[in-house]
Design a protein around this motif. Structure first.
Motif, PDB file in Angstrom:
ATOM      1  N   SER A  20      -0.657  -3.882  -6.136  1.00 29.09           N
ATOM      2  CA  SER A  20      -0.712  -2.627  -5.401  1.00 29.09           C
ATOM      3  C   SER A  20      -1.392  -1.548  -6.246  1.00 29.09           C
TER       4      SER A  20
ATOM      5  N   ASP B 212       6.880  -0.582   1.074  1.00 28.09           N
ATOM      6  CA  ASP B 212       6.744  -1.182   2.396  1.00 28.09           C
ATOM      7  C   ASP B 212       6.071  -2.541   2.261  1.00 28.09           C
TER       8      ASP B 212
ATOM      9  N   GLN C 127       0.796  -1.225   0.000  1.00 25.58           N
ATOM     10  CA  GLN C 127       0.000   0.000   0.000  1.00 25.58           C
ATOM     11  C   GLN C 127       0.830   1.277   0.000  1.00 25.58           C
ATOM     12  N   ASN C 128       2.068   1.233   0.213  1.00 25.32           N
ATOM     13  CA  ASN C 128       2.856   2.466   0.289  1.00 25.32           C
ATOM     14  C   ASN C 128       4.134   2.281  -0.519  1.00 25.32           C
ATOM     15  N   THR C 129       4.222   2.998  -1.643  1.00 21.19           N
ATOM     16  CA  THR C 129       5.339   2.811  -2.569  1.00 21.19           C
ATOM     17  C   THR C 129       5.897   4.172  -2.960  1.00 21.19           C
ATOM     18  N   THR C 130       7.210   4.226  -3.019  1.00 21.55           N
ATOM     19  CA  THR C 130       7.888   5.438  -3.461  1.00 21.55           C
ATOM     20  C   THR C 130       8.623   5.131  -4.758  1.00 21.55           C
TER      21      THR C 130
ATOM     22  N   SER D  47       5.713  13.445   0.939  1.00 19.86           N
ATOM     23  CA  SER D  47       4.501  12.728   1.346  1.00 19.86           C
ATOM     24  C   SER D  47       3.925  13.336   2.619  1.00 19.86           C
TER      25      SER D  47
ATOM     26  N   TRP E  64       1.371   6.900  -2.675  1.00 18.66           N
ATOM     27  CA  TRP E  64       1.489   6.964  -1.217  1.00 18.66           C
ATOM     28  C   TRP E  64       0.120   6.826  -0.572  1.00 18.66           C
ATOM     29  N   PHE E  65       0.050   5.968   0.415  1.00 17.45           N
ATOM     30  CA  PHE E  65      -1.209   5.736   1.121  1.00 17.45           C
ATOM     31  C   PHE E  65      -1.695   7.013   1.809  1.00 17.45           C
ATOM     32  N   SER E  66      -0.764   7.817   2.327  1.00 19.35           N
ATOM     33  CA  SER E  66      -1.136   9.039   3.050  1.00 19.35           C
ATOM     34  C   SER E  66      -1.273  10.243   2.140  1.00 19.35           C
TER      35      SER E  66
ATOM     36  N   ASP F  15       3.204  11.656   5.296  1.00 18.54           N
ATOM     37  CA  ASP F  15       3.487  10.771   6.430  1.00 18.54           C
ATOM     38  C   ASP F  15       4.129  11.553   7.569  1.00 18.54           C
TER      39      ASP F  15
END
Length: 634
Positions: A449, A389, A373-376, A525, A476-478, A527
């Motif tokens: 994803s 992640d 769920q969270n990729t850069t 992000s 990014w999830f956030s 986060d």
């Protein structure tokens, strides 16, 4: 027990004078020795019995050895152990008569013996030695006793005062301690403190070492004999399996710890009372099994329950549960597929503790694995780095990364870590997007994803500005907190950071002082610990510009009074002016310093002149410009 009258009679016998012992006659009866066996140093005295010798009687005290060592003395002391032959020669007329006797000399080594404590201040002394013919035991109370090799005797002390028992070897039991054969024989001693009662031993712990061995740790009195008894699965009789030799631990082998648990007790024995037993409390081993089922590990064990207080369950050496009753199971639901967990059970009893063997099991599950769920994704020196992640508690060996490009094509890559570099891209076209999936250690395949797309930056050059446009970041999830436009020079030094959050375009005026510009978008992000992504880099490279007027009028009217070029991105500059005959009449090293139409302080005539400029641009590239100009005086 030997009665007191026996000890008194022995004491009277030991007090008799030494002349009561027998003499030993030689083979032919011509001489005799006072003793033929003793401990070194051992003195032998000979008495001649032959009558009619015509010369002196002579003796060789080691006739078996080579040589001829006859002497006339009738005494000899042996200092080395061994068997010797004494030879006698008695002259008679013109010949001699010979006779012999054998002598045995013992080493004066200390005898070996064992002292065992019994109840009521009694001790049992056992001779564990057969070197000497007899052994004299001194109980340190004025009482003595003579016993043979490997024999034992029991003595009762009047109290538990510390004593020293002395055991002396006797080369010949027919002689007393003070007679020559036994004078030099070895002695041994043991310091004792008699005990009134034999206390039961304590089993401190039981540890299952492996599939076939259990170790017991205990507290015992070393001077009292002990035996280990065992019972299988808490039923049936206790069987004597071993005696204790080590002071504090013993390992029991040949067991089946996979299928059984074993209960143990240690008994102290009173040797003076027909080995009456004083048993310890019973302590049992723990049989442990661990089995993986869907999303949990089942831990089961068996042991004795007598005097049980509690059980503790350890996973990977960390306490995970305390069980304060006789429950013998634990279901571990906090497990992750493909992860191996190792369990140990410790039972606490009122008399000690018991520890199982460690059992390990790999968790299994048949579930849909959670997506990443969270990729850069970030551009980096002509490639794109993708980092992500891994969901908590997921164990995966490989990840499938799929790239989607603007032309509709897809390319799949396999990565073994949560970081991947895609070098096969063209940073001048875009954008690029990626999705990531994986199979966990149990073979469960995750959903892809959400797409992760780094910002793609484009540039359009205009006459006096650069127009920049870009795509939004996803992945990014956030979400995104900020977009920043970074302006850098040709060497990569940051010149400016411009907040462009909330827009997708920016117009940057031409910067006269920078010939080469680089632009990129920095994304932050939302986060708590922000993640950073960079767009691709776009580059603007200007060529130098230099413009010259064709004529000037140095008449001091404030218009075109000097000849000076105009330019941009000029690094170094030198301008020279020549007249029509080629004579140098003016030099300037400053772009802003023009020619005012004078030479050596005087105005020059109207007409045509030649200029030449040597210089470099801001990147250091050299250039040469030349041409003609007209000076007008009107």
């Amino acid at each position: 027990m030997k009665n007191l009258s026996k000890h008194i009679v022995l004491l009277i016998i030991l007090s008799f004078p030494s002349f009561l012992h027998a003499q030993y006659t030689s083979q032919e009866g011509r001489f005799e020795a006072d003793y033929i066996k003793g401990c070194a140093p051992f003195k032998v005295t000979l008495t001649n019995l032959f009558v009619g010798a015509t010369g002196p009687i002579q003796y060789d005290y080691d006739a078996a050895a080579s040589g001829n060592n006859f002497v006339t003395t009738n005494e000899h002391t042996y200092t080395q152990p061994g068997t010797y032959k004494i030879a006698q020669i008695a002259p008679q007329n013109t010949s001699g008569l010979s006779d012999t006797i054998r002598i045995e000399v013992l080493d004066n080594r200390p005898p070996n013996f064992e002292v065992i404590y019994c109840s009521n201040n009694r001790v049992n002394v056992t001779i564990t030695d057969n070197y000497y013919e007899k052994y004299l035991i001194d109980f340190n109370t004025g009482i003595y006793e003579v016993v043979g090799p490997d024999e034992s005797t029991t003595y009762s002390y009047p109290d538990n005062s510390p004593r020293t028992i002395i055991v002396k070897g006797l080369a010949t039991g027919s002689s007393t301690e003070s007679e020559e054969p036994n004078l030099a024989c070895g002695t041994g001693s043991a310091d004792i403190t008699p005990i009134a009662f034999i206390l039961p031993p304590e089993i401190v712990s039981v540890q299952v070492m492996n599939e076939t061995e259990v170790q017991l740790q205990y507290n015992t009195l070393s001077e009292v004999p002990h035996i280990v008894e065992m019972q299988v699965n808490g039923t049936g009789p206790f069987v004597n399996i071993d005696s204790l030799e080590a002071p504090d631990a013993i390992t029991i082998s040949g067991l089946d710890n996979e299928n059984n648990f074993y209960c143990f007790r240690i008994s102290a024995l009173d040797r003076c009372e027909a080995n009456q037993a004083y048993p310890s409390a019973i302590l049992c081993s723990i049989r442990l099994n661990a089995n993986a089922v869907q999303n949990q590990n089942e831990v089961r064990w068996m042991s004795g329950t007598m005097n049980l207080i509690s059980y503790s369950v350890f996973r990977d050496n960390m306490l995970v549960a305390n069980i304060n009753d006789a429950t013998v199971q634990f279901d571990d639901i906090d497990v992750n597929c493909g992860v191996t967990y190792c369990y140990t059970i410790i039972g606490y009893f009122s008399d000690g503790q018991s520890a199982s063997q460690e059992k390990c099991v790999t968790a299994i599950a048949d579930n849909t694995s959670p997506p990443i769920q969270n990729t850069t994704a970030s551009f980096n020196n002509g490639s794109i780095t993708v980092e992500f992640d891994i969901p908590a508690a997921v164990i995966a060996d490989t990840f499938t990364i799929t790239r989607n490009s603007t032309d509709g094509g897809q390319t799949a890559f396999i990565a073994t870590t949560n970081s991947f570099i895609d070098s096969n891209i063209n940073t001048s076209i875009g954008p690029y997007c990626y999705t990531i999936g994986y199979a966990d250690a149990c073979g469960n395949v995750s959903q892809p994803s959400m797409p992760v797309c780094p910002v793609f930056l484009s540039l359009t050059q205009q006459a006096n500005s650069n127009v920049l446009t870009w795509t939004n970041y996803t992945g990014w999830f956030s979400g995104v907190a900020a977009y920043e436009l970074e302006v850098l020079d040709g060497s990569g030094m940051l010149l400016a950071t411009i907040d462009v959050t909330g827009t997708n375009t920016y117009e940057d005026p031409i910067r006269e002082e920078v010939q080469n510009l680089r632009y990129r978008i920095r994304v932050v992000s939302a986060d708590v610990s922000p993640l950073i992504s960079f767009s691709n880099v776009v580059i603007v490279a200007y060529t130098y510009q230099l413009f010259f007027p064709s004529a000037f009028t140095p008449n001091q009217d404030g218009l075109n009074d000097t000849f000076e070029p105009k330019g941009r991105f000029i690094g170094t500059f030198q301008m020279k002016i020549f007249n029509r005959w080629g004579e140098l009449i003016f030099v300037s090293n400053d772009l802003l310093e023009g020619w005012d139409g004078h030479y050596r302080g005087k105005p020059v005539t109207e007409g045509a002149y030649i200029y030449k400029v040597d210089g470099t641009d801001l990147d250091g590239t050299p250039f040469v410009k030349s041409g003609s100009l007209v000076l007008i005086r009107n």
